[in-house]
Scaffold this active site. Structure first.
Site, PDB file in Angstrom:
ATOM      1  N   GLU A  38       0.855  -1.205   0.000  1.00 46.54           N
ATOM      2  CA  GLU A  38       0.000   0.000   0.000  1.00 46.54           C
ATOM      3  C   GLU A  38       0.894   1.260   0.000  1.00 46.54           C
ATOM      4  OE1 GLU A  38      -2.102  -0.008   3.736  1.00 46.54           O
ATOM      5  OE2 GLU A  38      -3.411   1.673   3.197  1.00 46.54           O
ATOM      6  N   LYS A 113      -9.455   2.468  -1.732  1.00 40.97           N
ATOM      7  CA  LYS A 113      -9.665   1.764  -0.446  1.00 40.97           C
ATOM      8  C   LYS A 113     -11.012   2.118   0.176  1.00 40.97           C
ATOM      9  CE  LYS A 113      -7.067   0.789   3.837  1.00 40.97           C
ATOM     10  NZ  LYS A 113      -5.831   1.127   4.581  1.00 40.97           N
ATOM     11  N   CYS A 148      -5.174  -3.636   2.573  1.00 42.74           N
ATOM     12  CA  CYS A 148      -4.874  -3.656   4.007  1.00 42.74           C
ATOM     13  C   CYS A 148      -6.114  -3.808   4.895  1.00 42.74           C
ATOM     14  CB  CYS A 148      -4.075  -2.410   4.364  1.00 42.74           C
ATOM     15  SG  CYS A 148      -3.075  -2.643   5.861  1.00 42.74           S
TER      16      CYS A 148
HETATM   17  C1  ACM Z   1      -3.872  -0.245   7.212  1.00 45.92           C
HETATM   18  O1  ACM Z   1      -4.983  -0.291   6.693  1.00 45.92           O
HETATM   19  N1  ACM Z   1      -2.859   0.385   6.627  1.00 45.92           N
HETATM   20  C2  ACM Z   1      -3.612  -0.906   8.499  1.00 45.92           C
END
Ligand code: ACM
Length: 266
Positions: A38, A113, A148
């Site tokens: 990420e 995201k 993530c």
């Molecule tokens: C995250 O979502 N970077 C823990």
């Protein structure tokens, strides 16, 4: 089919270093798919929207043209996280995104995201793409993306699996250990392959330090970990897998984990 997982250590706010590091990793890899963590172009620990805006790139950035050229010439699918900006009706939107670049430029896909973690809430807009699977006809593979903290929501991987993902790519910057207990479950409960690229190192802003704990992983459709990444070193590992195995959702001669779902009870 083979995949390279890059466990790297981006430098916070140092786009030049991060771009060069990503391009060099792609140049040195020859697998079908390569996946980075990420926010690989920027580092992670943004405190506010201004900082993101200064480091964000649009999907038209020349950096993506370079990656596209490499992807096409090497016949390699590239996945990486980056901070994205998009101006809509004069308003700047900022997303924690992941790009999926295929040898065929028409297939290029950006995932934004969905579930924002910790201070990302102050820095990014919530993703508006939902969970999508892209079919690459040339390699006959269905690829789904999540990022993530999406791991916390079984719906993310489930949605991708129901949409036909053979493999889920999960660029990450994980800072807790809990995920190690359930990430294999995401693979088992959906009978999908799952590739998680995490980063290492730490970032300190004022008095707060975030430590990213590596242990990148590749899970097979039974949740077995086929990798052994360290928790603090940058590393590259290549894994072979038969992605077609994920299309068989049978548990035994009678049960099929997708056909057995009782959706009217959920
Ligand atoms: C995250 O979502 N970077 C823990």
């Amino acid at each position: 089919m083979n995949i390279t997982i890059i466990q790297n250590e981006p430098k916070l706010f140092n786009q030049k270093f991060n771009f060069e590091s990503i391009l060099s990793s792609v140049e040195h890899s020859s697998s079908d798919i390569i996946v980075f963590p990420e926010l690989s172009t920027s580092g992670y620990f943004f405190q506010n929207r201004n900082e993101v805006a200064e480091n964000a790139i649009s999907k038209e950035n020349a950096f993506f043209d370079k990656l596209q050229t490499l992807s096409t010439s090497k016949n390699q699918t590239i996945c990486l996280g980056f901070p994205e900006f998009e101006i809509v009706n004069g308003i700047t939107k900022l997303y924690n995104s992941a790009a999926l670049i295929f040898p065929n430029p028409q297939l290029k896909y950006i995932y934004r995201k969905t579930h924002l973690f910790y201070k990302e809430r102050y820095c990014f807009d919530e993703g508006d793409t939902g969970f999508n699977v892209i079919y690459d006809k040339d390699k006959n593979i269905n690829i789904g993306l999540m990022i993530c903290y999406d791991w916390r929501f079984p719906e993310a991987a489930r949605t991708l699996a129901l949409k036909g993902a053979d493999i889920i790519l999960c660029p990450s910057n994980l800072v807790t250990e809990l995920w190690t207990k359930v990430m294999p479950a995401r693979a088992i409960e959906n009978k999908v392959f799952l590739a998680l690229a995490n980063r290492v190192g730490s970032e300190t802003i004022d008095t707060e330090t975030l430590t990213f704990n590596g242990k990148s992983a590749f899970y097979d459709t039974n949740g077995n970990v086929l990798t052994s990444f360290s928790d603090e070193k940058t590393e590259v590992q290549e894994i072979e897998f038969n992605h077609l195995k994920s299309r068989n959702k049978k548990f035994n001669s009678i049960n099929d984990i997708f056909e057995d779902r009782r959706v009217n009870w959920y």
